[in-house]
Write a protein that holds these residues in place. Structure first.
Motif, short mmCIF file in Angstrom:
data_model
loop_
_atom_site.label_atom_id
_atom_site.label_comp_id
_atom_site.label_asym_id
_atom_site.label_seq_id
_atom_site.Cartn_x
_atom_site.Cartn_y
_atom_site.Cartn_z
N PHE A 144 0.79 -1.28 0.04
CA PHE A 144 -0.03 0.09 -0.04
C PHE A 144 0.91 1.03 0.07
CE2 PHE A 144 -2.25 3.19 2.46
CZ PHE A 144 -3.67 3.17 1.76
N ILE A 145 1.78 1.24 0.75
CA ILE A 145 2.73 2.23 0.82
C ILE A 145 3.58 2.45 -0.50
CG2 ILE A 145 4.87 3.03 1.83
CD1 ILE A 145 4.23 1.75 4.80
N ASN A 146 4.16 1.50 -0.95
CA ASN A 146 4.81 1.63 -2.43
C ASN A 146 3.69 2.14 -3.50
OD1 ASN A 146 7.20 0.79 -1.40
ND2 ASN A 146 6.80 -1.41 -1.69
N GLN A 147 2.59 1.60 -3.57
CA GLN A 147 1.61 1.89 -4.60
C GLN A 147 1.23 3.33 -4.49
OE1 GLN A 147 -1.64 -0.79 -4.04
NE2 GLN A 147 -0.65 -2.16 -5.54
N GLY A 148 1.03 3.84 -3.24
CA GLY A 148 0.40 5.17 -2.83
C GLY A 148 1.65 6.23 -2.82
N GLY A 149 2.80 6.14 -3.29
CA GLY A 149 4.03 6.82 -3.49
C GLY A 149 4.19 7.40 -1.97
N LEU A 150 3.97 6.40 -0.97
CA LEU A 150 4.38 6.90 0.52
C LEU A 150 5.58 6.55 0.91
CD1 LEU A 150 0.83 6.25 1.74
CD2 LEU A 150 1.69 8.39 1.43
N LYS A 151 6.31 6.90 1.98
CA LYS A 151 7.72 6.58 2.39
C LYS A 151 7.61 5.20 3.19
CE LYS A 151 9.11 11.06 3.11
NZ LYS A 151 9.37 12.40 3.81
N LEU B 92 -8.90 1.66 5.77
CA LEU B 92 -8.58 2.79 6.90
C LEU B 92 -7.49 1.90 7.59
CD1 LEU B 92 -10.25 5.01 8.09
CD2 LEU B 92 -11.23 3.58 9.69
N ASN B 93 -7.35 0.69 7.75
CA ASN B 93 -6.27 -0.01 8.48
C ASN B 93 -4.81 0.24 7.81
OD1 ASN B 93 -7.16 -1.41 11.40
ND2 ASN B 93 -8.74 -1.37 9.96
N LYS B 94 -5.15 0.08 6.38
CA LYS B 94 -3.71 0.38 5.53
C LYS B 94 -3.17 1.81 5.84
CE LYS B 94 -4.27 -3.07 2.08
NZ LYS B 94 -4.93 -3.51 0.90
N ILE B 95 -4.22 2.64 5.90
CA ILE B 95 -3.71 4.20 6.08
C ILE B 95 -3.13 4.32 7.51
CG2 ILE B 95 -4.52 6.63 6.17
CD1 ILE B 95 -6.80 5.88 4.16
N ALA B 147 -6.51 13.49 3.64
CA ALA B 147 -7.43 14.01 4.69
C ALA B 147 -7.84 12.87 5.73
CB ALA B 147 -8.49 14.74 4.03
N VAL B 148 -8.07 11.52 5.14
CA VAL B 148 -8.44 10.57 6.18
C VAL B 148 -7.34 10.35 7.06
CG1 VAL B 148 -8.92 8.18 6.33
CG2 VAL B 148 -10.12 9.36 4.45
N ALA B 149 -5.83 10.43 6.40
CA ALA B 149 -4.88 10.15 6.98
C ALA B 149 -4.66 11.16 8.43
CB ALA B 149 -3.72 10.04 6.23
N ALA B 150 -5.12 12.49 8.01
CA ALA B 150 -4.57 13.61 8.87
C ALA B 150 -5.72 13.23 10.05
CB ALA B 150 -5.18 14.86 8.34
N VAL B 151 -6.86 12.97 9.82
CA VAL B 151 -7.78 12.39 11.03
C VAL B 151 -7.14 11.42 11.78
CG1 VAL B 151 -10.05 11.61 11.57
CG2 VAL B 151 -9.65 13.17 9.74
N LEU B 152 -6.95 10.30 11.29
CA LEU B 152 -6.02 8.98 11.74
C LEU B 152 -4.90 9.65 12.65
CD1 LEU B 152 -6.52 6.26 9.39
CD2 LEU B 152 -7.93 6.81 10.95
N TYR B 242 2.62 11.42 3.58
CA TYR B 242 1.44 12.40 3.27
C TYR B 242 1.66 13.69 3.50
CZ TYR B 242 -1.50 8.10 3.42
OH TYR B 242 -2.19 6.82 3.42
N ASP B 243 0.63 14.55 2.79
CA ASP B 243 0.96 15.99 2.76
C ASP B 243 0.22 16.63 4.23
OD1 ASP B 243 1.15 18.58 2.43
OD2 ASP B 243 -0.44 18.70 0.65
#
Lengths: 151, 306
Positions: A144-151, B92-95, B147-152, B242-243
């Motif tokens: 998921f991290i790799n696909q989404g361009g995350l670290k 949600l759990n992956k984020i 935005a979901v990530a910001a809440v979590l 994330y931003d």
């Protein structure tokens, strides 16, 4: 005088707790990692109360050894307190000089059972559902991290 | 020689059986380092280790936090039932795990669990040990994954900083728990033969659960804890890739709903005004230039939304 202080220093140096630096696993289970990264490959699993030897510590990670295995754990997964899993095991650490914590006491499964009996409105069935369904594997998150361009 | 060693040794060993005078540790450190047999840092290392011998239990252990979090959840989920959507839960759990894995507590006793709960309110909360809940009404308002990530991230911050547990710290609680955490000699002598009454500890447990639930659903955390959670959330977003600007965008969404939602409780009843939070955050965190999320991240959010 010098001799006496030297002897005292030697005595202190002989205290295992001051130098061997063991740590105990304080989470239900975890994986030793090959690198100090959450999604690094596993070199073995550890369980609550396992005793590990601390090799080094850096950046929120501790390098440990146990029974010939070596790997990294997050600092949040280990404790310097000696975690004892049963009352019977307490006798074995009677002379241990570190802080001892008896697992499964205080706020515990036993207390939860009693608390459940006292409160019929409590939805532990939903809590169990959350614990069982709201989980993903490290491999899935890594992808998921790799696909989404995350670290 | 023995006479000289013993008094000092006795003083230091006193710490192993519960004598907590700090002067003993300082004295030992000074003697060891001033004689040249050990460096200052080596001597302090020994004294630091010995200070661990005398602490009483002043915070919940991870295992105890877990059982507290389960009990808080058993109450909260009665009012806010989980949404039974495997796809939403997985996403949600992956984020959530992407963020938790870069936090200072990536592993808790029972692990993190993120769940959408059914409620039209705009709300999110976390229970000790890593249980994080976001209302379906809030999820509906969030425009993208960041935005979901910001809440979590904000909720993970409350878990890592142990704000829920701090809400119940009191003398009675730790007096009861310290019975289970002591030095080897005294625990072997006393604890096994005279366990604390189960009814008594369950009473303390019930009071603690009520305290946390009241804080989560009614009173809210202190303003300083909310600001601390915002700042830590911004850091987590940045660490995870994330931003961090997403947090400001979420606070903007909250601001736009604040008048109507304030009447119904939820987030607005338990959090400082969104505008104040943005101002506080902006003074402590250097935001990077806003970044557009990669196409793959946008696509997976859109796929789940529709």
């Amino acid at each position: 005088m010098n001799k006496s202080i030297f002897a005292f220093a030697f005595l202190l140096a002989s205290v295992p707790s001051a130098f061997a630096e063991p740590v105990w696993v304080q989470v239900r289970q975890s994986q030793l990692r090959a690198q100090p990264k959450f999604y690094a490959s596993s070199t073995g699993s550890v369980r609550y109360g396992d005793k590990l030897e601390r090799v080094s510590e850096s950046g929120g990670w501790v390098k440990v050894q146990a029974q010939g295995r070596e790997g990294y754990l997050p600092l949040s997964a280990v404790s310097e307190d000696h975690i004892v899993l049963s009352s019977a095991d307490l006798q074995k650490v009677r002379a241990d000089s570190t802080q001892v914590v008896l697992a499964g006491k205080g706020f515990s499964k036993e207390v939860e059972q009693q608390y459940k009996r006292d409160g019929s409105q409590l939805r532990y069935d939903l809590v169990d559902y959350v614990e069982q369904s709201a989980r993903v594997s490290p491999g899935e998150v890594s992808q998921f991290i790799n696909q989404g361009g995350l670290k | 020689m023995k006479k000289r060693i013993l008094p000092l040794l006795a003083s230091l060993c006193c710490s192993a059986v519960g004598c907590s005078h700090p002067g003993f540790q300082e004295l030992g450190s000074q003697v060891l380092s001033s004689t040249g047999y050990m460096s200052q840092s080596q001597a302090q290392g020994i004294m630091s280790a010995s200070s661990n011998l005398v602490k009483s239990q002043e915070e919940l252990l991870p295992e105890q936090e877990y059982y507290l979090g389960r009990a808080v959840s058993a109450t909260v989920l009665g009012q806010y039932p989980p949404r039974r959507s495997q796809a939403a839960t997985e996403y949600l759990n992956k984020i959530g795990m992407t963020l938790a894995s870069v936090s200072d507590a990536p592993e808790t006793f029972g692990g993190y669990h993120f769940m959408v709960v059914e409620s039209p309110q705009i709300n999110a909360f976390s229970a000790p040990g890593g249980f994080v809940y976001v209302s379906s009404g809030f999820i509906k308002e969030l425009p993208d994954e960041d935005a979901v990530a910001a809440v979590l991230a904000h909720e993970i911050a409350h878990v890592v900083k142990r704000h829920g547990v701090n809400a119940i710290s009191n003398a009675k609680l730790f007096s009861a728990l310290t019975e289970f955490s002591t030095t080897g000699a005294s625990i072997a002598a006393s604890q096994v033969s005279s366990p604390v009454d189960l009814g008594e500890i369950t009473g303390v447990f019930a009071e603690s659960v009520s305290g946390v639930v009241d804080t989560l659903l009614t009173k809210g955390f202190d303003r300083s804890q909310e600001y601390e959670a915002d700042l830590y959330a911004a850091e987590l977003l940045q660490r995870a890739g994330y931003d961090p600007n997403a947090l400001v965008r979420v606070l903007g969404i909250l601001e736009s709903h604040s008048k109507e939602e304030a009447k119904d409780g939820g987030w607005y009843a338990t959090h400082p005004a969104p505008a104040d939070r943005v101002a506080e955050l902006s003074s402590d965190f250097t935001f990077p230039a806003p970044e557009k999320a990669p196409a793959a991240r946008q696509a997976r959010f859109a796929a789940l939304r529709h």
